[in-house]
Motif scaffolding. Structure first.
Motif, short mmCIF file in Angstrom:
data_model
loop_
_atom_site.label_atom_id
_atom_site.label_comp_id
_atom_site.label_asym_id
_atom_site.label_seq_id
_atom_site.Cartn_x
_atom_site.Cartn_y
_atom_site.Cartn_z
N ILE A 111 0.83 -1.05 -0.14
CA ILE A 111 -0.02 0.18 0.04
C ILE A 111 0.86 1.17 -0.10
N ILE A 112 1.76 1.08 0.82
CA ILE A 112 2.61 2.59 1.07
C ILE A 112 3.58 2.75 -0.29
N SER A 113 3.86 1.63 -0.94
CA SER A 113 4.73 1.69 -2.16
C SER A 113 3.76 2.36 -3.20
N GLU A 114 2.46 2.31 -3.28
CA GLU A 114 1.60 3.11 -4.20
C GLU A 114 1.40 4.58 -3.53
N VAL A 115 1.29 4.61 -2.39
CA VAL A 115 1.08 6.02 -1.80
C VAL A 115 2.25 7.07 -1.58
N LYS A 127 8.33 16.42 -4.74
CA LYS A 127 7.47 17.40 -4.25
C LYS A 127 6.39 16.97 -3.53
N ILE A 128 6.70 16.53 -2.11
CA ILE A 128 5.93 15.69 -1.01
C ILE A 128 4.70 16.70 -0.67
N ARG A 129 3.67 16.11 -0.87
CA ARG A 129 2.35 16.74 -0.33
C ARG A 129 2.18 15.88 0.79
N PHE A 130 1.80 16.39 2.24
CA PHE A 130 1.49 15.61 3.42
C PHE A 130 0.02 15.48 3.49
N ASN A 131 -0.73 14.68 2.64
CA ASN A 131 -2.11 14.74 2.69
C ASN A 131 -2.16 13.37 3.75
N THR A 132 -3.26 13.20 4.41
CA THR A 132 -3.31 11.95 5.37
C THR A 132 -2.62 10.89 4.75
N PRO A 133 -3.03 10.28 3.54
CA PRO A 133 -2.28 9.03 3.09
C PRO A 133 -1.11 9.01 3.20
N PHE A 151 1.40 -2.97 14.67
CA PHE A 151 0.67 -1.52 14.45
C PHE A 151 1.34 -0.79 13.83
N GLY A 152 2.36 -0.41 13.99
CA GLY A 152 3.41 0.68 13.42
C GLY A 152 3.47 0.34 11.92
N GLY A 153 3.66 -1.04 11.69
CA GLY A 153 4.13 -1.26 10.16
C GLY A 153 2.57 -1.57 9.42
N ALA A 154 1.99 -2.80 9.87
CA ALA A 154 0.60 -3.19 8.98
C ALA A 154 -0.36 -2.15 9.22
N LEU A 155 -0.76 -1.79 10.41
CA LEU A 155 -2.09 -1.30 10.74
C LEU A 155 -2.16 0.13 10.24
N LEU A 156 -0.75 0.79 10.33
CA LEU A 156 -0.86 2.27 9.75
C LEU A 156 -0.97 2.32 8.43
N GLY A 157 -0.38 1.16 7.71
CA GLY A 157 -0.11 1.08 6.13
C GLY A 157 -1.81 0.96 5.65
N ILE A 158 -2.42 0.08 6.52
CA ILE A 158 -3.66 -0.03 5.91
C ILE A 158 -4.62 1.16 6.31
N PHE A 159 -4.22 1.96 7.21
CA PHE A 159 -5.19 3.38 7.33
C PHE A 159 -4.59 4.13 6.19
N ALA A 160 -3.20 4.32 5.82
CA ALA A 160 -2.93 4.97 4.52
C ALA A 160 -3.88 4.47 3.51
N GLY A 161 -4.16 3.15 3.25
CA GLY A 161 -4.76 2.82 2.13
C GLY A 161 -6.09 3.15 2.11
N PHE A 162 -6.64 3.23 3.29
CA PHE A 162 -8.11 3.62 3.54
C PHE A 162 -8.31 5.23 2.96
N TYR A 163 -7.39 6.02 3.42
CA TYR A 163 -7.47 7.37 3.08
C TYR A 163 -7.29 7.49 1.45
N PHE A 164 -6.18 6.92 1.13
CA PHE A 164 -6.03 6.89 -0.28
C PHE A 164 -7.00 6.35 -1.35
N TRP A 165 -7.66 5.20 -0.86
CA TRP A 165 -8.41 4.56 -1.74
C TRP A 165 -9.99 4.80 -1.44
N TRP A 166 -10.15 5.53 -0.52
CA TRP A 166 -11.56 5.71 -0.21
C TRP A 166 -12.52 6.21 -1.15
#
Lengths: 201, 109, 653
Positions: free
Chosen positions: C270-274, C347-353, C398-413
C-alpha cells in the motif's frame, strides 16, 4: 476484455493456461505442505510407541504391498478414462471411471481391514504417539482417497446425465490430477513409512 | 513466478499430443516392476540399512516423478504447473527437513 | 436460506436482485466482497481494540483487579487472535479483493464464486470463534497456543477447541482466496501488462498469497493435531506418553513466521503506491522493491526457530536461525531505503495517506531494529517473554501493518465510495494514533528490559513498573480516540459528500491502472481493455516530456479515465451457494465440540451447497447477456467443485 467464461479454456489468459487447471495445481502445491507436516510428525514419533506395539512388529508388508499396487493401478485406469474421453469415447470413459472408483474403494477397504487388525493387536488411536501419528497420517490419506471417489462418482453421474462430453474432458483431467496426487503421496508413504525398516520393540 | 510466460502453448492442441493408451500401459508396467523391486527388498534381510534406505528412496523418487510426468502430464504440459508442484515439494522438503534435523531425527538412523 | 432449501438440487431459483441485503449476501463482485471484508474486519477491530483497552486497564496500576487472572488470559488470547486473524489479514484481503483486479485491468477475479466463499467462510469462522465469549469459554492459551498448556489437562474448558476449529475454518478462507488470487494475477492481466509492469501493491499481494498457499496447510496440520489431542485422546503433545511438545512449537512457527510477512507485506504494498503518488516521483528501484518482497517471502521460511531460542532446541539450531534472522533484515532494509529514496527530492504533499505512509516507514524501522536485536540469541534469552517482545511486535504489526492499512483507507476511499475522507479529521486520526501508539508501546521496551513479564495478569508495586504502565494505558486510550476520529470521519465525510460535487476521477494525481476507472468504480470495472505500455501507465498517459526533457501535462485525468458508461458488459451472476456452504462449517465445529448431531445440519448444508454450486452455471444462461459457451461455464464449476470439496474435507476429516 475477455470475460471469465471465455478464458476458462485458456484462451486469452495471461499465461495461456486454463484457470481451472492452474487452480488445481496451486492447490496440489499447497497439499505438499499438508502431507509433509503429517509425514514429519509420523517420522518424529515412529519410535515413540511406549508399551504399545511398535511399527516394525505390526506392519504387514505383503498386505500393504497389494493395496499399494491397487492404488497405483487406479492411476492407470484414471488416465485411461481421460484418454477415452479425449477421443470422444464416452463408453470407455465411463468404464474406466468406474474401475478407478472401484480400485479406490478396494484400497479404502484394505485400509479399514488394516486398521481393524491393528486395533485387535492392541494398537488403538490413543495407545502411543506413534499410533496417533500413524492413524492420523494414513487416515488423512484415506479421507483424500474417499473424496476422490466421491468426485469420480459425481463425474460418472454427470456422464449418465449426458453432460460429460469430449469438450468437458478438462474436468476429468482436473479430478485426475487430484487422484494422481493422492497416488504419489501414497507412493511416498508406502516407501518411507512401510518399507524403510521401522523400529521394533 | 518470476518469469512471464505470456506466449504459451495453446492448451487445446496439446490434447492431441497426449501419449497413446499403449504408452500409459507401458508406464504402468514399469511402475509395477519398480514397486515389485521395492517390495522385494522386504525379504532381503541381510542388506544393511545404509544401502537399503538410499536404494528404496531412489526407487520411490523415480516412481513419484514418473507418475507426475506421465499420468499428471507434467512432461508435456506447461512448465508453469511443474513449477507450482515442485515449489511445494522443495519447500516442504527443506522446511520439514530442517524441522526433523532440529529433532535430531537423522541421528537415530 | 429457505429459498435454497425449498428447491431440489439442479432446479433452483437463481438470485437475480441487484439491490438491498440480498444483493450483498449473493454478490460475487470482487469490489463488494472487498467492502464486506473491510467492514467485517473493522467490526472485529473494535472488539479487539476493546480487549486491548481492558488489558491496559488491568495493567494500569500494580495489583490490578479489573479482570482477574483467568479473564485476563482469555482477553489477551482473544486480543491476539482477533487482531492477527480477524483484523489485519482480512483488512489486507479487503484491499487485495478490491484493488488487485483493478490494478491488473481485469473485470473480476478468476473465480468469483470462490471469492465470495472465502469471505463467508472467514465471517462464519470469526463469528464462531467469538461465540466463545457468549458461551463463556473463550480461549485462554495465547494466540500461539503452546502445547501441552493447551491440552485438556491445563485448559479443560472448550476455549481451545474454539481456537483450533475457528482458526481451521478461517484457514480455509485464506487458502481458497490465495489460490484464487494467484490464478487471477497470473491469468487475468490486461494486455501488455507483464509481471514487471504490475504495481508494487499487486506484487506484494501476490507474494502474500504464495506465503498463505504454503503456510496455511502447516497450521492446518498443527490445529488438527491439537484438536485430535483434545477431542479424541491422541498423544501428539502429551509428554507423559513420550510426545515432544516442541512439535507444536515448530509447526506453529513454521506457519507463524511466514504469517508475520503475510501481515506486513500488504501494508508495504500500500505505501509503495502512496509514497510515489504524494512525492510525485516514480517508485525508486522498482525491481529492487519487487525482488526484496520476493526475497522476504523466501527467507521468511527459514527463520521460524528464532521464536524458540529458549525452548531448548540446541546450540546448532540457535546459531543457524540467528544468522538467517540477521539476513532477513537486508531485504527489509532495501525497502525502507527505497521508500526514502522515492521521497528524496520529491514534491511531497503531506495529505493524510502520506502521513500514515511516513508513519509506517518510521515506526516499522523501529520495530525492525528491535527485531534485529532478537536475532542475537544471548540478548533474546533476556528479552523472551518480556514486554520488550510485546513492544517489538506491536511496532511491526501496529506501526507497520495497521498504519499502512489506514494509509490505504484514506488513499483509496474515493475509489470505493466516490468521495474523499475529511482531511482535518484525518490528520487528527493520524496524530492521535501515532502519539498514542508511541506512548503505549514505546515504554514497553523499557518495561521489558527492566524484566516485566508479558502474559502475567498483574505486577507488584516497587519494581519501578508503575509509571510506564500508567503511561502506556493513557496512550492506549489516545489510540482509542484516534480510532474514534476515523469512525467519525467516515460518517462526517459520507454526510458531507451528499451535498458536495463528485470527487472526479483522479483526486490524488495518481499513477497506477486502478484509476482508469471512474470513482466510485462502476460494477463492470473497465469499459474497455486498457493497453498497458509501462509501469505507472495512468501517469504516463497524463504526462509527457517536452523537447527539453521537462515534464509536461499532455492530458487531463478526465480525458484519460474511462467514463464507466459501458452497458453491455457480461458479468458473473450472483449465487446463494457460497454463503450456504460457509454457514455449514460452524455447525460442524460445534458438532466436534459438543455433540456430533450438530454435524448433521452442518454437513447437509455443505453438501447441498457443493452440489447446488456444481450444477449452477457460472453465468446465468437466462441472464441479460448470456451466450452459448455452455461447456466453458460448466468447467468453471467443476474446478470450483474440487476446491469446495477440499474446503469441506478440512473440518470433517
Amino acid at each position: 476484455m475477455a470475460d471469465a467464461a471465455a478464458v476458462s479454456h485458456g484462451h486469452g489468459t495471461g499465461t495461456g493456461l486454463s484457470n481451472n487447471k492452474l487452480l488445481m495445481w496451486t492447490f496440489l502445491g499447497s497439499e505438499c505442505l499438508l502431507f509433509g507436516g503429517l509425514i514429519s510428525t509420523y517420522l518424529i514419533y515412529r519410535s515413540r510407541f511406549g508399551d504399545g506395539p511398535a511399527p516394525g512388529d505390526i506392519f504387514d508388508i505383503p498386505f500393504t504391498s497389494v493395496s499399494s499396487f491397487v492404488l497405483l493401478m487406479s492411476s492407470l485406469t484414471m488416465v485411461l478414462s481421460l484418454s477415452a474421453l479425449q477421443r470422444g469415447d464416452i463408453r470407455n470413459n465411463r468404464i474406466w471411471l468406474l474401475t478407478t472408483a472401484l480400485l479406490g474403494a478396494l484400497f479404502i477397504g484394505g485400509q479399514v481391514y488394516e486398521f481393524t487388525t491393528f486395533l485387535r493387536e492392541g494398537l488403538g488411536y490413543t495407545t502411543s504417539p506413534f499410533s496417533s501419528a500413524f492413524f492420523t497420517l494414513t487416515g488423512f490419506h484415506g479421507v483424500h482417497v474417499s473424496l476422490g471417489i466421491v468426485m469420480l462418482m459425481s463425474l460418472l453421474i454427470s456422464s449418465f446425465r449426458g453432460t460429460l462430453t469430449k469438450e468437458r474432458s478438462e474436468t476429468v483431467e482436473i479430478v485426475g490430477l487430484y487422484w494422481h496426487f493422492v497416488d504419489v503421496v501414497w507412493i511416498f508413504i508406502f516407501t518411507v513409512i512401510y518399507l524403510v525398516p521401522s523400529p521394533t520393540s | 513466478m518470476s518469469t512471464d510466460t505470456a506466449e504459451h502453448v495453446d492448451t487445446h492442441d496439446e490434447a492431441h499430443d497426449h501419449p497413446s493408451d499403449r504408452k500409459y500401459v507401458q508406464v504402468a508396467i514399469i511402475l509395477a516392476i519398480v514397486t515389485a523391486l521395492e517390495v522385494g527388498t522386504y525379504w532381503m534381510e541381510s542388506v544393511p540399512g545404509e544401502v537399503l534406505i538410499p536404494v528404496l528412496m531412489l526407487m520411490m523418487v523415480y516412481k513419484f516423478f514418473y507418475v507426475a510426468a506421465w499420468f499428471m502430464h507434467l512432461k508435456f504440459d506447461s512448465p508453469m504447473f511443474t513449477k507450482f508442484f515442485v515449489a511445494g515439494l522443495i519447500l516442504a522438503t527443506i522446511v520439514y527437513g530442517i524441522m526433523l534435523t532440529a529433532f535430531e531425527f537423522w541421528h537415530k538412523g | 436460506m429457505s429459498e435454497t432449501t425449498a428447491n431440489p438440487i439442479g432446479v433452483y431459483t437463481r438470485p437475480k436482485g441487484n439491490t438491498g441485503w440480498r444483493d450483498w449476501i449473493t454478490t460475487v463482485d470482487h469490489k463488494k466482497i472487498g467492502i464486506l471484508y473491510g467492514a467485517t474486519a473493522m467490526l472485529f477491530f473494535l472488539i479487539g481494540g476493546l480487549e486491548a483497552l481492558l488489558i491496559r486497564l488491568q495493567l494500569a496500576t500494580p495489583d490490578g483487579t479489573v479482570l482477574g487472572a483467568d479473564t485476563y488470559n482469555r482477553v489477551y488470547t482473544m486480543h491476539g487472535v482477533t487482531m492477527v486473524f480477524m483484523v489485519i489479514m482480512p483488512l489486507a484481503a479487503a484491499f487485495a479483493n478490491y484493488l488487485l483486479p483493478l490494478q491488473i485491468g481485469a473485470r473480476d477475479v478468476a473465480f468469483p464464486r470462490l471469492n465470495a466463499l472465502s469471505y463467508w467462510v472467514f465471517l462464519f469462522g470469526g463469528l464462531f470463534l467469538n461465540m466463545a465469549w457468549i458461551l463463556g469459554d473463550a480461549p485462554d492459551g495465547g494466540w500461539f497456543a503452546y502445547a501441552p498448556n493447551t491440552g485438556t489437562i491445563f485448559s479443560p474448558g472448550k476455549g481451545m477447541d474454539f481456537y483450533a476449529l475457528g482458526l481451521q475454518i478461517m484457514g480455509i478462507a485464506s487458502l481458497i482466496s490465495a489460490m484464487n488470487l494467484i490464478v487471477t494475477v497470473l491469468n487475468m492481466r490486461a494486455p501488455g501488462m507483464t509481471l514487471f509492469k504490475m504495481p508494487v501493491f499487486t506484487w506484494m499481494i501476490l507474494v502474500v498469497q504464495f506465503l498463505l498457499l504454503f503456510a496455511v496447510p502447516v497450521i492446518t496440520v498443527a490445529l488438527f493435531l491439537l484438536m485430535f489431542d483434545r477431542n479424541f485422546g491422541a498423544n501428539f503433545f502429551n509428554p507423559e506418553m513420550g510426545a515432544d511438545p516442541l512439535l507444536w512449537q515448530h509447526l506453529f512457527w513454521i506457519f507463524g513466521h511466514p504469517e508475520v510477512y503475510i501481515l506486513i507485506l500488504p501494508s508495504f504494498g500500500i505505501i509503495s503506491e502512496v509514497i510515489p503518488t504524494f512525492s510525485r516521483k516514480p517508485i525508486f528501484g522498482y525491481p529492487f522493491m519487487v525482488f526484496s518482497g520476493i526475497a522476504i517471502g523466501f527467507m521468511g521460511w527459514g527463520v521460524w526457530a528464532h521464536h524458540m531460542f529458549v525452548s531448548g532446541i540446541g546450540p546448532i539450531s540457535i546459531a543457524a536461525f540467528s544468522v538467517s534472522t540477521m539476513f532477513i533484515a537486508v531485504p527489509t532494509g532495501v525497502k525502507i531505503l527505497n521508500w526514502l529514496a522515492t521521497m528524496w527530492g520529491g514534491k511531497i504533499r503531506f495529505n493524510t495517506p502520506m502521513l500514515f505512509a511516513s508513519g509506517v516507514v518510521s515506526m516499522f524501522t523501529i520495530g525492525g531494529l528491535s527485531g534485529v536485536t532478537h536475532s542475537l540469541a544471548p540478548a533474546d534469552t533476556q528479552q523472551t517473554d518480556t514486554y520488550y517482545i510485546v513492544a517489538h511486535f506491536h511496532y511491526v504489526i501496529f506501526g507497520g501493518a495497521l498504519l499502512g492499512i489506514f494509509a490505504g483507507f484514506y488513499f483509496w476511499w474515493p475509489k470505493a465510495f466516490g468521495h474523499l475522507l475529511n482531511e482535518k479529521l484525518g490528520k487528527w486520526n493520524f496524530w492521535l494514533m501515532l502519539v498514542g501508539f508511541n506512548m503505549t508501546f514505546g515504554p514497553m521496551h523499557i518495561l521489558g528490559l527492566q524484566g516485566m513479564s508479558r502474559r502475567i495478569d498483574t505486577y507488584s508495586p516497587g519494581f519501578g513498573f508503575e509509571f510506564w504502565n500508567m503511561f502506556a494505558t493513557i496512550g492506549a486510550f489516545i489510540i482509542g480516540l484516534g480510532v474514534l476520529a476515523f469512525l467519525l470521519n467516515v460518517w462526517v465525510s459520507a454526510r458531507a459528500a451528499r451535498h458536495a460535487p463528485p470527487v472526479g476521477p483522479d483526486p490524488w494525481d495518481a499513477r497506477s491502472p486502478e484509476w482508469f476507472t471512474p470513482n466510485p468504480t462502476p460494477v463492470h470495472n473497465f469499459d474497455d481493455d486498457i493497453q498497458i505500455e509501462a509501469l505507472d501507465e495512468f501517469w504516463h498517459r497524463k504526462y509527457g516530456q517536452d523537447e527539453n526533457g521537462r515534464l509536461v501535462r499532455v492530458a487531463t485525468a478526465e480525458e484519460v479515465c474511462q467514463d464507466g458508461s459501458a452497458t453491455d458488459t457480461h458479468l458473473p451472476s450472483p449465487s446463494y451457494w457460497p454463503i450456504v456452504l460457509a454457514a455449514g462449517l460452524p455447525f460442524i465445529g460445534f458438532g466436534l465440540m459438543y455433540s456430533l448431531w450438530f454435524c448433521v445440519p452442518g454437513g447437509a448444508l455443505v453438501l447441498m451447497a457443493i452440489y447446488g454450486w456444481v450444477f449452477e452455471p457460472t453465468d446465468d444462461p437466462d441472464g441479460p447477456h448470456g451466450h452459448g459457451h455452455h461447456d466453458d461455464h460448466d468447467d468453471d464449476g467443476a474446478a470450483d467443485e474440487a476446491a469446495a470439496e477440499d474446503a469441506e474435507e478440512a473440518p470433517v476429516g
